[in-house]
Design an enzyme around this catalytic site. Sequence first.
Site, mmCIF file in Angstrom:
data_model
loop_
_atom_site.group_PDB
_atom_site.id
_atom_site.type_symbol
_atom_site.label_atom_id
_atom_site.label_comp_id
_atom_site.label_asym_id
_atom_site.label_seq_id
_atom_site.Cartn_x
_atom_site.Cartn_y
_atom_site.Cartn_z
ATOM 1 N N GLU A 1 44.370 35.613 33.595
ATOM 2 C CA GLU A 1 43.277 36.510 33.942
ATOM 3 C C GLU A 1 42.955 37.762 33.457
ATOM 4 O OE1 GLU A 1 39.455 38.543 34.411
ATOM 5 O OE2 GLU A 1 41.433 38.809 36.083
ATOM 6 N N ASP B 1 46.572 34.797 38.533
ATOM 7 C CA ASP B 1 47.525 35.263 38.294
ATOM 8 C C ASP B 1 47.920 36.994 39.197
ATOM 9 O OD1 ASP B 1 45.422 36.023 36.673
ATOM 10 O OD2 ASP B 1 45.887 36.985 35.269
#
Length: 401
Positions: free
Chosen positions: A146, A88
């Site tokens: 995350e 991400d």
Amino acid sequence: MTDYLAEAKELDLVTWRRDFHRHPELGFQQVRTAGIVAQRLGELGMEVQTGVGRTGVVGLLEGTSPLSPKGTGGTGGGPVILLRFDMDALPITEENTTDYVSQTPGVMHACGHDGHVAIGLGVATLLTRHLNELSGSVKFVFQPAEEGDGGAMEMIKDGVLHALAPRPDVALGLHIVNQLPSGLVTAGEGPVMAAAEFFRCTITGRGGHGATPHQTVDAIVVASHIVTALQTVVSRNVDPAEPVIVSVCSLHAGTASNVIAEQAELRGTIRTFDEATRQTVLRRVREIIEGTARVMGASAQLEIEPVTIALVNDAATAARVRGAAARVVGAEHVSAQQRWMASEDMSYFLREIGGCFFFIGAARNTSELPHHNPRFDFDEAVLPQGVAILCETVASYSRGA
């Protein structure tokens, strides 16, 4: 012994990384990234499962070596090794002027996760070429969200530890970091990244005219006293040898120059390594906030949100990673000393099955900008090093080293 570093340098790691950098995706929105990862793993002949933890991808690689070191799964009787790579990006508008600058307004890979995905694809590519050297299985886990959004826990709840293969015996992961010079590898033992909490406090006083402060309870003054008092948690309530952070990062209050604010909002973060210390800090933060507000005639509503637990490395696995790194970059470039007050939800994988999360320095010079900065970038020369260290660590299990 296979020269994984030489092979990794021949891969399209920079091309992959720059493509992911141009097309960043937030949180659980890794549709494009996950699609590319799943396609590549499938082309390598892996069994692939998508949609794990919403947008996560899992691929299974089974070795064909007749060697059978002690373990619980895998074709050759060797261990099942989980390799985790986060995907991400962050809600940051990029200010770089490179030809691979983000093409998505307001979204940027400002933490190196684009490099992690490229490293993951590189490891998958090289290990596929050397199946006859591997016993056991390698489970590739490409994780969404995350950055404080709980992606690891979502994947665990969704069965990632049992997807496609038996429960893993060990988990490995890495992070590119600009706090270290390019090529320096650190793999510490025990707690190496902090547990994290976010807190939000709403202070309610009594608003009024700026010319009649005696008729009010000024929420800004109360908030200011709280901010100052919170600094004593670390300096007076915690062992000076124990790393702890209590940071107030946001204070919002007031609407006009002649109106005393009725409400103020504080937001911040708490970072700890030790659980007993964590409980002490959480208790003192609450006591100080609520007690200070009460003494000053206001009230305080406090919300504390756990983000992640401390990341704890297994000593034996960390030593194995350091040995592999020494064979790749030289022992003089490997250390066990580094700890970070930042947090990482890889900690949940390590709590479940144990393993090691290590760091590769990627700062080209001392002026390299930090992570989460709109001009963040890193030395792409470390990409093949990351691939080689992970490949060498995985291969060491098959060699019994």
